[in-house]
Design a protein around this motif. Structure first.
Motif, PDB file in Angstrom:
ATOM      1  N   UNK A 142       0.841  -1.207   0.000  1.00  0.00           N
ATOM      2  CA  UNK A 142       0.000   0.000   0.000  1.00  0.00           C
ATOM      3  C   UNK A 142       0.872   1.252   0.000  1.00  0.00           C
ATOM      4  N   UNK A 143       1.926   1.218   0.807  1.00  0.00           N
ATOM      5  CA  UNK A 143       2.833   2.377   0.865  1.00  0.00           C
ATOM      6  C   UNK A 143       3.512   2.594  -0.479  1.00  0.00           C
ATOM      7  N   UNK A 144       3.966   1.500  -1.067  1.00  0.00           N
ATOM      8  CA  UNK A 144       4.635   1.574  -2.374  1.00  0.00           C
ATOM      9  C   UNK A 144       3.702   2.148  -3.442  1.00  0.00           C
ATOM     10  N   UNK A 145       2.398   1.879  -3.289  1.00  0.00           N
ATOM     11  CA  UNK A 145       1.406   2.365  -4.252  1.00  0.00           C
ATOM     12  C   UNK A 145       0.902   3.759  -3.900  1.00  0.00           C
ATOM     13  N   UNK A 146       1.433   4.347  -2.827  1.00  0.00           N
ATOM     14  CA  UNK A 146       1.064   5.716  -2.463  1.00  0.00           C
ATOM     15  C   UNK A 146      -0.275   5.844  -1.761  1.00  0.00           C
ATOM     16  N   UNK A 147      -0.736   4.769  -1.153  1.00  0.00           N
ATOM     17  CA  UNK A 147      -2.054   4.795  -0.498  1.00  0.00           C
ATOM     18  C   UNK A 147      -1.909   5.309   0.941  1.00  0.00           C
ATOM     19  N   UNK A 185     -16.144 -15.202  -6.425  1.00  0.00           N
ATOM     20  CA  UNK A 185     -14.727 -15.501  -6.651  1.00  0.00           C
ATOM     21  C   UNK A 185     -14.579 -16.120  -8.029  1.00  0.00           C
ATOM     22  N   UNK A 186     -13.823 -15.477  -8.907  1.00  0.00           N
ATOM     23  CA  UNK A 186     -13.656 -16.002 -10.267  1.00  0.00           C
ATOM     24  C   UNK A 186     -12.353 -16.792 -10.413  1.00  0.00           C
ATOM     25  N   UNK A 187     -11.309 -16.398  -9.685  1.00  0.00           N
ATOM     26  CA  UNK A 187     -10.033 -17.125  -9.748  1.00  0.00           C
ATOM     27  C   UNK A 187      -9.880 -17.911  -8.452  1.00  0.00           C
ATOM     28  N   UNK A 188      -9.769 -19.238  -8.598  1.00  0.00           N
ATOM     29  CA  UNK A 188      -9.799 -20.117  -7.416  1.00  0.00           C
ATOM     30  C   UNK A 188      -8.412 -20.328  -6.809  1.00  0.00           C
ATOM     31  N   UNK A 189      -7.715 -19.221  -6.613  1.00  0.00           N
ATOM     32  CA  UNK A 189      -6.423 -19.179  -5.902  1.00  0.00           C
ATOM     33  C   UNK A 189      -6.568 -17.993  -4.962  1.00  0.00           C
ATOM     34  N   UNK A 190      -6.480 -18.242  -3.674  1.00  0.00           N
ATOM     35  CA  UNK A 190      -6.745 -17.184  -2.688  1.00  0.00           C
ATOM     36  C   UNK A 190      -6.009 -15.904  -3.056  1.00  0.00           C
ATOM     37  N   UNK A 191      -6.734 -14.799  -3.013  1.00  0.00           N
ATOM     38  CA  UNK A 191      -6.114 -13.505  -3.327  1.00  0.00           C
ATOM     39  C   UNK A 191      -6.828 -12.408  -2.580  1.00  0.00           C
ATOM     40  N   UNK A 192      -6.077 -11.349  -2.337  1.00  0.00           N
ATOM     41  CA  UNK A 192      -6.587 -10.187  -1.624  1.00  0.00           C
ATOM     42  C   UNK A 192      -6.469  -8.988  -2.547  1.00  0.00           C
ATOM     43  N   UNK A 193      -7.615  -8.351  -2.793  1.00  0.00           N
ATOM     44  CA  UNK A 193      -7.625  -7.139  -3.608  1.00  0.00           C
ATOM     45  C   UNK A 193      -7.264  -5.959  -2.713  1.00  0.00           C
ATOM     46  N   UNK A 194      -6.297  -5.166  -3.123  1.00  0.00           N
ATOM     47  CA  UNK A 194      -6.056  -3.865  -2.495  1.00  0.00           C
ATOM     48  C   UNK A 194      -6.638  -2.822  -3.442  1.00  0.00           C
ATOM     49  N   UNK A 195      -7.608  -2.077  -2.924  1.00  0.00           N
ATOM     50  CA  UNK A 195      -8.291  -1.064  -3.735  1.00  0.00           C
ATOM     51  C   UNK A 195      -8.109   0.298  -3.075  1.00  0.00           C
ATOM     52  N   UNK A 196      -7.736   1.281  -3.858  1.00  0.00           N
ATOM     53  CA  UNK A 196      -7.555   2.602  -3.270  1.00  0.00           C
ATOM     54  C   UNK A 196      -7.256   3.652  -4.310  1.00  0.00           C
ATOM     55  N   UNK A 197      -6.807   4.794  -3.810  1.00  0.00           N
ATOM     56  CA  UNK A 197      -6.525   5.921  -4.689  1.00  0.00           C
ATOM     57  C   UNK A 197      -7.732   6.795  -4.897  1.00  0.00           C
ATOM     58  N   UNK A 198      -8.821   6.470  -4.197  1.00  0.00           N
ATOM     59  CA  UNK A 198     -10.027   7.296  -4.189  1.00  0.00           C
ATOM     60  C   UNK A 198     -10.828   6.906  -2.950  1.00  0.00           C
TER      61      UNK A 198
END
Ligand code: 5GP
Ligand code: ZN
Length: 112
Positions: free
Chosen positions: A71-76, A92-105
């Protein structure tokens, strides 16, 4: 195994990598839903957060240790949202555990 994210880990499918260590990979989502939309995955194939258990939870802890760095690297600097979708009802469309980081707004207040 026919897993898109395992293929991204091996480089068989190219991705725009944000962070990588021996256990974790983070890359920009191909179809961003926010100004910053990064996918964070463990390199071990785990189907979803519903498969977290006493054996693999230390790896998931590592994912969450990496998230603030990413998050820091992405400026969040002003906050962000972390989402994991699970199974059919979780969309869930991709059946490999994943975490979305959403930001910038500012995110919407509704989550569902
Ligand atoms: P889910 O819907 O399973 O929670 O999220 C899967 C995410 O993976 C989606 O946001 C989708 O845009 C992203 N995605 C699917 N295929 C690829 C790909 O080949 N490359 C990248 N970078 N993202 C992908
Ligand atoms: Zn996989």
């Amino acid at each position: 195994m026919d897993c898109i994210f395992c293929k991204i880990i091996t480089g068989e499918i190219p991705s725009n990598i944000v962070y990588e260590d021996d256990q974790i990979l983070a890359f920009h989502d191909i179809a961003p839903q926010a100004p910053v939309h990064v996918i964070v995955i463990p390199k071990q194939h785990i189907q979803s957060a519903n498969e977290i258990n006493e054996f693999n939870s230390p790896l998931i802890a590592k994912v969450f240790e990496a998230i603030p760095k990413i998050a820091k690297k992405c400026g969040l600097e002003n906050g962000y949202r972390v989402i994991t979708n699970i199974g059919e009802d979780g969309c869930q469309t991709v059946k490999h555990i994943h975490f979305h980081i959403l930001g910038g707004k500012k995110m919407t207040e509704k989550m569902a």
